[in-house]
Design an enzyme around this catalytic site. Structure first.
Site, PDB file in Angstrom:
ATOM      1  CD1 TRP A 165      23.041 -17.065 -50.524  1.00 42.45           C
ATOM      2  CD2 TRP A 165      23.332 -17.726 -53.015  1.00 42.45           C
ATOM      3  NE1 TRP A 165      23.177 -16.564 -51.611  1.00 42.45           N
ATOM      4  CE2 TRP A 165      23.049 -16.290 -53.202  1.00 42.45           C
ATOM      5  CE3 TRP A 165      23.050 -18.627 -54.016  1.00 42.45           C
ATOM      6  CZ2 TRP A 165      23.452 -15.999 -53.928  1.00 42.45           C
ATOM      7  CZ3 TRP A 165      23.577 -17.493 -55.059  1.00 42.45           C
ATOM      8  CH2 TRP A 165      23.709 -16.293 -54.783  1.00 42.45           C
ATOM      9  CG  ASP A 174      27.650 -21.396 -49.998  1.00 40.64           C
ATOM     10  OD1 ASP A 174      28.729 -20.347 -49.729  1.00 40.64           O
ATOM     11  OD2 ASP A 174      26.907 -20.975 -50.877  1.00 40.64           O
ATOM     12  CE  LYS A 221      27.417 -12.592 -51.943  1.00 37.77           C
ATOM     13  NZ  LYS A 221      27.729 -13.983 -52.321  1.00 37.77           N
TER      14      LYS A 221
HETATM   15  C1  LIG Z   1      26.727 -14.868 -52.672  1.00 34.65           C
HETATM   16  C2  LIG Z   1      26.449 -16.193 -52.102  1.00 34.65           C
HETATM   17  C3  LIG Z   1      26.773 -17.259 -53.365  1.00 34.65           C
HETATM   18  C4  LIG Z   1      26.749 -17.437 -55.634  1.00 34.65           C
HETATM   19  O1  LIG Z   1      28.006 -17.223 -54.826  1.00 34.65           O
HETATM   20  P1  LIG Z   1      28.830 -16.543 -56.848  1.00 34.65           P
HETATM   21  O2  LIG Z   1      30.242 -16.777 -56.182  1.00 34.65           O
HETATM   22  O3  LIG Z   1      28.366 -15.153 -57.240  1.00 34.65           O
HETATM   23  O4  LIG Z   1      28.770 -18.419 -57.088  1.00 34.65           O
HETATM   24  C5  LIG Z   1      26.148 -18.668 -52.788  1.00 34.65           C
HETATM   25  N1  LIG Z   1      25.944 -18.722 -52.243  1.00 34.65           N
HETATM   26  C6  LIG Z   1      26.178 -17.935 -50.644  1.00 34.65           C
HETATM   27  C7  LIG Z   1      25.869 -18.126 -49.536  1.00 34.65           C
HETATM   28  C8  LIG Z   1      26.581 -16.550 -51.502  1.00 34.65           C
HETATM   29  O5  LIG Z   1      26.217 -15.089 -50.824  1.00 34.65           O
END
Ligand SMILES: *Cc1c(COP(=O)(O)O)cnc(C)c1O
Length: 348
Positions: free
Chosen positions: A90, A160, A184
């Site tokens: 990521w 993030d 998540k």
């Molecule tokens: C799942 C995830 C993403 C992507 O998320 P989307 O909402 O599908 O764009 C980005 N960063 C992390 C750490 C993730 O776990």
């Protein structure tokens, strides 16, 4: 997973929310019914995360992936470079996207360890001219997590938190921006939470689309356009569920225990292994491999029969991954360990 209680409540309210004769899905986002749902969700999130008053909470769409662009568009503020910490899949995506807008200084990378460690803070080469420092507190695919907030001085820190938000208490005042896709650890897909320090808004990169401007959404209470109302509502039920369970301290206690028992089992076995440095193993995502990858298919098939699903590792790394977010009860982890022990006995 979503908490069972949340799904039950959503189910009970599906066709008639609080005697209005309407489903939440049918409400106008500007009506008083949805406004009350939206306000309650925000104030509950503010309370459980202890979000200080000088931070705005935005309820957006576009996923964390859109934030990979929105962060530089909003935070560069006249500067031309930003620092990024590369701890895995990521991080790499965030870095690639930021490169479309500025010079990216990768201040530290865990590439040499194949992303199984976090480079020590002393080894980071941060640029004092950077507009911000971006990092990924939990690498969802690699199962690597920071267990503290890095000190980056006065430069705004951007995180993030897609796969770790609400899993434990966090000092929001240490950050310039926190963002997270909701799917998540918060609620259904379609909602993206952004928590932004107010003074960082207001100076976007020329050409920034209106929808990518934090200030536009902040001024409109996240209703510049139609927000993802149903996801916002379910997220609100999850925030209330967390509050009722004792808040983030209580979440952290359970999450720590869940992950520790799974790692202890894996480490005690010669049949399963986890490659991550024990100092930075994730509480949320536990990747593991079988000593004989030829058994992967059998493992997944029998796990499914035992009611244990979604254990296949990300397609980029293979193996297995147990994602044990807030809503996964401790009994779920116990069931997984029991299954793994049994599978090992029969196939090792
Ligand atoms: C799942 C995830 C993403 C992507 O998320 P989307 O909402 O599908 O764009 C980005 N960063 C992390 C750490 C993730 O776990």
């Amino acid at each position: 997973m979503l908490p069972e209680e949340v799904l039950e409540q959503a189910s009970a309210e599906m066709t008639d929310w609080h005697g209005t004769g309407m489903s939440v899905m049918e409400m106008s986002h500007r009506g008083k019914e949805f406004s009350s749902i939206a306000e309650r969700a925000e104030s509950d999130l503010r309370e459980i995360l202890s979000v200080p008053d000088d931070y705005r909470i935005l309820f957006l769409q576009g996923g964390a992936s859109s934030q990979f662009a929105m962060v530089p568009m909003n935070l560069l503020r006249g500067r031309d470079t930003a620092d990024y910490i590369n701890t895995g899949s990521w991080s790499k995506k965030a870095i690639a996207e930021a490169g479309r807008f500025c010079r990216v200084n990768v201040a530290a990378t865990a590439e040499a360890s194949n992303f199984t460690t976090i480079p020590p803070r002393e080894q980071w080469s941060l640029n004092p001219e950077a507009a911000y420092v971006h990092y990924t507190p939990n690498e969802t695919i690699g199962g690597v997590e920071f267990h503290g907030i890095p000190d980056v001085g006065a430069v705004p820190l951007v995180a993030d938190m897609s796969s770790t938000i609400l899993s434990r208490p966090v000092d929001v005042s240490r950050f310039g921006v926190i963002y997270a896709g909701a799917q998540k650890n918060i609620g259904p897909a379609g909602l993206t939470i952004v928590i932004v320090r107010s003074d960082l808004m207001g100076e976007v990169l020329p050409g920034t689309p209106t929808m990518f401007n934090y200030e536009v959404h902040a001024k409109a209470g996240s209703m510049y356009n139609t927000p993802p109302t149903y996801s916002w509502y379910i997220a609100g039920l999850v925030f209330a569920w967390i509050k009722q369970r004792g808040g983030l301290e209580a979440m952290a206690e359970v999450n720590k225990r869940k992950s520790e028992k799974l790692y202890a089992f894996i480490d005690g076995s010669d049949f399963y292994s986890n490659p991550v440095d024990p100092a930075c193993r994730s509480w949320m995502n536990v990747p593991f491999v079988l000593a004989d990858p030829a058994l992967d298919g059998k493992f997944l098939e029998l796990a499914k029969e035992a009611g244990l699903v979604n254990l296949k590792g990300h397609r980029s790394v293979g193996g297995m991954r147990a994602s044990i977010y807030n809503a996964m009860p401790e009994e779920g982890v116990d069931a997984l360990i029991g299954f793994m022990a049994d599978f090992e006995k029969r196939h090792a």
